[in-house]
Motif scaffolding. Structure first.
Motif, PDB file in Angstrom:
ATOM      1  N   GLY A 282       0.811  -1.220   0.000  1.00  0.00           N
ATOM      2  CA  GLY A 282       0.000   0.000   0.000  1.00  0.00           C
ATOM      3  C   GLY A 282       0.838   1.259   0.000  1.00  0.00           C
ATOM      4  N   ARG A 283       1.938   1.231   0.720  1.00  0.00           N
ATOM      5  CA  ARG A 283       2.834   2.392   0.772  1.00  0.00           C
ATOM      6  C   ARG A 283       3.680   2.542  -0.495  1.00  0.00           C
ATOM      7  NH1 ARG A 283       3.888   4.932   5.543  1.00  0.00           N
ATOM      8  NH2 ARG A 283       3.280   3.920   7.477  1.00  0.00           N
ATOM      9  N   ARG A 284       3.700   1.496  -1.307  1.00  0.00           N
ATOM     10  CA  ARG A 284       4.591   1.431  -2.478  1.00  0.00           C
ATOM     11  C   ARG A 284       6.044   1.553  -2.014  1.00  0.00           C
ATOM     12  NH1 ARG A 284       2.051  -0.796  -6.373  1.00  0.00           N
ATOM     13  NH2 ARG A 284       3.609  -0.072  -7.827  1.00  0.00           N
ATOM     14  N   ASP A 285       6.323   0.910  -0.893  1.00  0.00           N
ATOM     15  CA  ASP A 285       7.629   0.951  -0.229  1.00  0.00           C
ATOM     16  C   ASP A 285       8.434  -0.270  -0.655  1.00  0.00           C
ATOM     17  OD1 ASP A 285       9.800   0.913   1.512  1.00  0.00           O
ATOM     18  OD2 ASP A 285       8.572   0.844   3.340  1.00  0.00           O
ATOM     19  N   LEU A 286       9.269  -0.093  -1.666  1.00  0.00           N
ATOM     20  CA  LEU A 286      10.010  -1.213  -2.233  1.00  0.00           C
ATOM     21  C   LEU A 286      10.963  -1.847  -1.222  1.00  0.00           C
ATOM     22  CD1 LEU A 286      10.504  -2.965  -4.691  1.00  0.00           C
ATOM     23  CD2 LEU A 286      12.145  -1.258  -5.495  1.00  0.00           C
TER      24      LEU A 286
ATOM     25  N   ARG B 237       7.054  -7.028  -9.435  1.00  0.00           N
ATOM     26  CA  ARG B 237       7.951  -8.049  -9.982  1.00  0.00           C
ATOM     27  C   ARG B 237       9.073  -7.466 -10.834  1.00  0.00           C
ATOM     28  NH1 ARG B 237       7.635 -13.508  -9.645  1.00  0.00           N
ATOM     29  NH2 ARG B 237       5.693 -14.406  -8.885  1.00  0.00           N
ATOM     30  N   ALA B 238       8.963  -6.231 -11.262  1.00  0.00           N
ATOM     31  CA  ALA B 238      10.041  -5.611 -12.047  1.00  0.00           C
ATOM     32  C   ALA B 238      11.328  -5.519 -11.232  1.00  0.00           C
ATOM     33  CB  ALA B 238       9.627  -4.219 -12.524  1.00  0.00           C
TER      34      ALA B 238
ATOM     35  N   PRO C 235      14.161  -7.186  -9.293  1.00  0.00           N
ATOM     36  CA  PRO C 235      14.702  -8.551  -9.291  1.00  0.00           C
ATOM     37  C   PRO C 235      14.611  -9.249  -7.929  1.00  0.00           C
ATOM     38  CG  PRO C 235      16.220  -7.053 -10.395  1.00  0.00           C
ATOM     39  CD  PRO C 235      15.141  -6.207  -9.795  1.00  0.00           C
ATOM     40  N   ARG C 236      14.853  -8.511  -6.849  1.00  0.00           N
ATOM     41  CA  ARG C 236      14.792  -9.130  -5.508  1.00  0.00           C
ATOM     42  C   ARG C 236      13.361  -9.528  -5.156  1.00  0.00           C
ATOM     43  NH1 ARG C 236      16.400 -12.206  -1.815  1.00  0.00           N
ATOM     44  NH2 ARG C 236      16.381 -11.476   0.334  1.00  0.00           N
ATOM     45  N   VAL C 237      12.407  -8.646  -5.423  1.00  0.00           N
ATOM     46  CA  VAL C 237      10.998  -8.972  -5.168  1.00  0.00           C
ATOM     47  C   VAL C 237      10.587 -10.158  -6.043  1.00  0.00           C
ATOM     48  CG1 VAL C 237       8.616  -8.147  -5.435  1.00  0.00           C
ATOM     49  CG2 VAL C 237      10.344  -6.666  -4.369  1.00  0.00           C
ATOM     50  N   ASN C 238      10.982 -10.123  -7.296  1.00  0.00           N
ATOM     51  CA  ASN C 238      10.656 -11.213  -8.207  1.00  0.00           C
ATOM     52  C   ASN C 238      11.167 -12.553  -7.666  1.00  0.00           C
ATOM     53  OD1 ASN C 238       9.584 -12.144 -10.772  1.00  0.00           O
ATOM     54  ND2 ASN C 238      11.713 -12.517 -11.332  1.00  0.00           N
ATOM     55  N   ALA C 239      12.411 -12.579  -7.203  1.00  0.00           N
ATOM     56  CA  ALA C 239      12.996 -13.820  -6.672  1.00  0.00           C
ATOM     57  C   ALA C 239      12.265 -14.262  -5.399  1.00  0.00           C
ATOM     58  CB  ALA C 239      14.480 -13.611  -6.390  1.00  0.00           C
ATOM     59  N   LEU C 240      11.939 -13.324  -4.532  1.00  0.00           N
ATOM     60  CA  LEU C 240      11.233 -13.672  -3.289  1.00  0.00           C
ATOM     61  C   LEU C 240       9.828 -14.204  -3.589  1.00  0.00           C
ATOM     62  CD1 LEU C 240      12.455 -10.679  -1.146  1.00  0.00           C
ATOM     63  CD2 LEU C 240      12.865 -13.098  -0.610  1.00  0.00           C
ATOM     64  N   LEU C 241       9.132 -13.574  -4.530  1.00  0.00           N
ATOM     65  CA  LEU C 241       7.811 -14.078  -4.904  1.00  0.00           C
ATOM     66  C   LEU C 241       7.910 -15.459  -5.534  1.00  0.00           C
ATOM     67  CD1 LEU C 241       6.060 -10.859  -6.253  1.00  0.00           C
ATOM     68  CD2 LEU C 241       5.565 -12.089  -4.127  1.00  0.00           C
ATOM     69  N   ASP C 242       8.918 -15.669  -6.377  1.00  0.00           N
ATOM     70  CA  ASP C 242       9.112 -17.010  -6.951  1.00  0.00           C
ATOM     71  C   ASP C 242       9.343 -18.043  -5.862  1.00  0.00           C
ATOM     72  OD1 ASP C 242       8.682 -16.263  -9.567  1.00  0.00           O
ATOM     73  OD2 ASP C 242      10.812 -16.212 -10.112  1.00  0.00           O
ATOM     74  N   THR C 243      10.103 -17.670  -4.840  1.00  0.00           N
ATOM     75  CA  THR C 243      10.331 -18.588  -3.719  1.00  0.00           C
ATOM     76  C   THR C 243       9.027 -18.881  -2.990  1.00  0.00           C
ATOM     77  OG1 THR C 243      12.601 -17.803  -3.445  1.00  0.00           O
ATOM     78  CG2 THR C 243      11.590 -18.909  -1.548  1.00  0.00           C
ATOM     79  N   LEU C 244       8.269 -17.836  -2.675  1.00  0.00           N
ATOM     80  CA  LEU C 244       6.985 -18.030  -1.977  1.00  0.00           C
ATOM     81  C   LEU C 244       6.011 -18.862  -2.791  1.00  0.00           C
ATOM     82  CD1 LEU C 244       6.410 -14.527  -0.409  1.00  0.00           C
ATOM     83  CD2 LEU C 244       6.432 -16.687   0.842  1.00  0.00           C
ATOM     84  N   TYR C 245       5.939 -18.586  -4.090  1.00  0.00           N
ATOM     85  CA  TYR C 245       4.988 -19.268  -4.956  1.00  0.00           C
ATOM     86  C   TYR C 245       5.531 -20.572  -5.507  1.00  0.00           C
ATOM     87  CZ  TYR C 245       2.593 -14.678  -5.273  1.00  0.00           C
ATOM     88  OH  TYR C 245       1.954 -13.489  -5.025  1.00  0.00           O
ATOM     89  N   ASP C 246       6.736 -20.942  -5.109  1.00  0.00           N
ATOM     90  CA  ASP C 246       7.393 -22.141  -5.600  1.00  0.00           C
ATOM     91  C   ASP C 246       7.449 -22.149  -7.124  1.00  0.00           C
ATOM     92  OD1 ASP C 246       8.784 -24.540  -5.251  1.00  0.00           O
ATOM     93  OD2 ASP C 246       6.957 -25.753  -5.265  1.00  0.00           O
TER      94      ASP C 246
END
Length: 131
Positions: A75-79, A111-112, A114-125
């Protein structure tokens, strides 16, 4: 419904909807969703008060999922905050569903990074939820 209303920018209606849920249950995830909506409304003080409440509850031993931190950071758009929250959610082995529930599809917009993308991939397997 509050998540959908929030997603389409109908923040006042989303706030009214989630406030009804909060009145019935002060569950941390509902509180966090209210904080996210406050952040999206530009109500930084109200959002900060919710963050403080959740941290206080956590410090007193109540389980407050790190998914709540993901919701508010979205919500904060706090990357940077989102990166920390997602890393903590991975560390505590939070269910992907719990992480995805509060922010809704807007989480995927990060997801743009890279760190968020990798963490989401880990969470979502490795899975990619549809928006």
């Amino acid at each position: 419904l509050a998540i959908t209303l929030d997603n389409v920018g109908r923040f006042d209606e989303a706030e009214a909807m989630i406030t009804r849920a909060v009145v019935m249950s002060r569950a941390p995830i509902f509180i966090a969703m209210l904080g996210k909506i406050h952040a999206r409304q530009g109500r930084a003080d109200a959002c900060a008060a919710i963050e403080a409440e959740l941290e206080d509850r956590r410090s007193r031993g109540e389980y407050v999922s790190r998914a709540c931190d993901v919701v508010i950071a979205t919500g904060r758009r706090d990357l940077d905050g989102l990166r920390r929250a997602l890393a903590a959610a991975v560390e505590e082995d939070t269910s992907w569903f719990t992480v995805r529930l509060g922010p809704g599809p807007s989480l995927e917009t990060f997801r743009a990074d890279p760190r968020v993308n990798a963490l989401l991939d880990t969470l979502y397997d490795g899975a990619r939820p549809q928006s």
